[in-house]
Design a protein around this motif. Sequence first.
Motif, mmCIF file in Angstrom:
data_model
loop_
_atom_site.group_PDB
_atom_site.id
_atom_site.type_symbol
_atom_site.label_atom_id
_atom_site.label_comp_id
_atom_site.label_asym_id
_atom_site.label_seq_id
_atom_site.Cartn_x
_atom_site.Cartn_y
_atom_site.Cartn_z
ATOM 1 N N LYS A 198 -5.544 0.616 -37.707
ATOM 2 C CA LYS A 198 -6.378 0.315 -36.545
ATOM 3 C C LYS A 198 -5.808 -0.859 -35.756
ATOM 4 N N THR A 199 -5.323 -1.871 -36.489
ATOM 5 C CA THR A 199 -4.709 -3.015 -35.809
ATOM 6 C C THR A 199 -3.510 -2.576 -34.986
ATOM 7 N N ARG A 200 -2.703 -1.686 -35.549
ATOM 8 C CA ARG A 200 -1.522 -1.195 -34.823
ATOM 9 C C ARG A 200 -1.935 -0.450 -33.555
ATOM 10 N N LYS A 201 -2.998 0.363 -33.633
ATOM 11 C CA LYS A 201 -3.431 1.104 -32.450
ATOM 12 C C LYS A 201 -3.972 0.160 -31.380
ATOM 13 N N ILE A 202 -4.741 -0.872 -31.785
ATOM 14 C CA ILE A 202 -5.263 -1.837 -30.822
ATOM 15 C C ILE A 202 -4.115 -2.614 -30.184
ATOM 16 N N TYR A 203 -3.138 -3.040 -31.023
ATOM 17 C CA TYR A 203 -1.984 -3.800 -30.529
ATOM 18 C C TYR A 203 -1.165 -2.976 -29.538
ATOM 19 N N ASP A 204 -0.876 -1.702 -29.887
ATOM 20 C CA ASP A 204 -0.102 -0.842 -28.986
ATOM 21 C C ASP A 204 -0.853 -0.585 -27.680
ATOM 22 N N PHE A 205 -2.179 -0.428 -27.775
ATOM 23 C CA PHE A 205 -2.966 -0.185 -26.570
ATOM 24 C C PHE A 205 -2.922 -1.383 -25.626
ATOM 25 N N LEU A 206 -3.092 -2.596 -26.164
ATOM 26 C CA LEU A 206 -3.064 -3.794 -25.322
ATOM 27 C C LEU A 206 -1.681 -4.020 -24.714
ATOM 28 N N ILE A 207 -0.626 -3.684 -25.468
ATOM 29 C CA ILE A 207 0.738 -3.792 -24.933
ATOM 30 C C ILE A 207 0.926 -2.791 -23.803
ATOM 31 N N ARG A 208 0.471 -1.554 -24.040
ATOM 32 C CA ARG A 208 0.672 -0.490 -23.050
ATOM 33 C C ARG A 208 -0.098 -0.758 -21.756
ATOM 34 N N GLU A 209 -1.282 -1.345 -21.863
ATOM 35 C CA GLU A 209 -2.091 -1.619 -20.681
ATOM 36 C C GLU A 209 -1.730 -2.939 -20.017
ATOM 37 N N GLY A 210 -0.830 -3.723 -20.621
ATOM 38 C CA GLY A 210 -0.384 -4.955 -19.990
ATOM 39 C C GLY A 210 -1.252 -6.176 -20.246
ATOM 40 N N TYR A 211 -2.165 -6.084 -21.208
ATOM 41 C CA TYR A 211 -3.011 -7.253 -21.514
ATOM 42 C C TYR A 211 -2.186 -8.335 -22.236
ATOM 43 N N ILE A 212 -1.296 -7.948 -23.120
ATOM 44 C CA ILE A 212 -0.477 -8.883 -23.865
ATOM 45 C C ILE A 212 0.979 -8.441 -23.767
ATOM 46 N N THR A 213 1.877 -9.325 -24.159
ATOM 47 C CA THR A 213 3.307 -9.034 -24.187
ATOM 48 C C THR A 213 3.855 -9.235 -25.592
ATOM 49 N N LYS A 214 4.942 -8.558 -25.883
ATOM 50 C CA LYS A 214 5.546 -8.677 -27.203
ATOM 51 C C LYS A 214 6.198 -10.032 -27.356
ATOM 52 N N GLY A 215 6.064 -10.595 -28.570
ATOM 53 C CA GLY A 215 6.672 -11.900 -28.846
ATOM 54 C C GLY A 215 8.085 -11.763 -29.346
#
Length: 423
Positions: free
Chosen positions: A406-423
């Motif tokens: 679930k964490t991976r799906k939330i993380y990928d979703f926020l990355i895909r929508e532009g809310y966060i960026t990869k470190g």
Amino acid sequence: MDRLGSFRNDPSDKPPCRGCSTYLMEPYIKCAECGPPPFLLCLQTSDFPVLDPSWTAQEEMALLEAVMDCGFGNWQDVANQMCTKTKEECEKHYMKHFINNPLFASTLLNLKQAEEAKTADTAIPFHSTDDPPRPTFDSLLSRDMAGYMPARADFIEEFDNYAEWDLRDIDFVEDDSDILHALKMAVVDIYHSRLKERQRRKKIIRDHGLINLRKFQLMERRYPKEVQDLYETMRRFARIVGPVEHDKFIESHALEFELRREIKRLQEYRTAGITNFCSARTYDHLKKTREEERLKRTMLSEVLQHIQDSSACRQWLRRQADIDSGLSPSLPVASNSGRRSAPPLNLTGLPGTEKLNEKEKELCQMVRLVPGAYLEYKSALLNECNKQGGLRLAQARALIKIDVNKTRKIYDFLIREGYITKG
């Protein structure tokens, strides 16, 4: 206007006025174009124009004296003191001939204006004089700004904050030995080097606009993904080349990326035999239509493999409706291999649902996550990303203590929508 300091005190040694033949007295006027010999004119007979045909030299001097006495901007008082000109005439004449007249501009000002004119058309997002926000103490924005206090232009906690501790017990006395005196001086030199490093870091933060980190990150996200990767890689060299040069470098690579993409598109047109932009628009429309049809066929083949799974069929129908309405396809259809997936979560009546957009609602349904928990996890990930300048999946899993999938799906979703960026 020159000075007469080169002449002796004897009036007969001073040059004569070309208008009245009397010996010059300061102030006087020297023509900038005539000569040699220079054309010198005294102000004893001051009924001649100097800068404007309707203004005599005597009125020019009276205007300057009135501005000096009454202050710049108090044009009514200036006009009252002059008695010969109105308020509007005084203001217009002074602004035209003494403020906006290029003859009175200094060389340094001309150089500065020329330099600004050179860079006026350059797209540089950096503004070192931006006034940073003034958040309340111990607020989220205050923590993001590392405790910066805009009113004092200083930080609550300095770099190497305890550097002064090494000096608190040092006392220089006359009976110190040479070795002890040298040791104390060495400690002072070390402390001085720490202060220089502290100031150097402050200068980098101030010059590059890093105090308002959130605004800096928003400016960075306006670039394409390829330019963002370059931005992140070259960030460590920004302190060497300076803020303006660094932004010029990034902007030039962003322009290069756009040109390469445009060249690639034109080469594709040439390969297809297209020779004008009218045909190119038709080609792009047909290409988009073909891609949509191919995507529909691909999704149909996927759902036919799981036709016995009612949940997979519902997912496919939702994705098909999104595509028909012009939206991006939703989450992929789950496979029927292994154990059967749980049905989507019904969000009706759950608190926090009204704060979600359509994509976030679909994510919570598929992941079976209540909206309140999702909003809390999203806020925690956004805060950590803004604080670190990026977020890795391992960091997200350390913040969110739930199922790793679930964490991976939330993380990928926020990355895909532009809310966060990869470190």
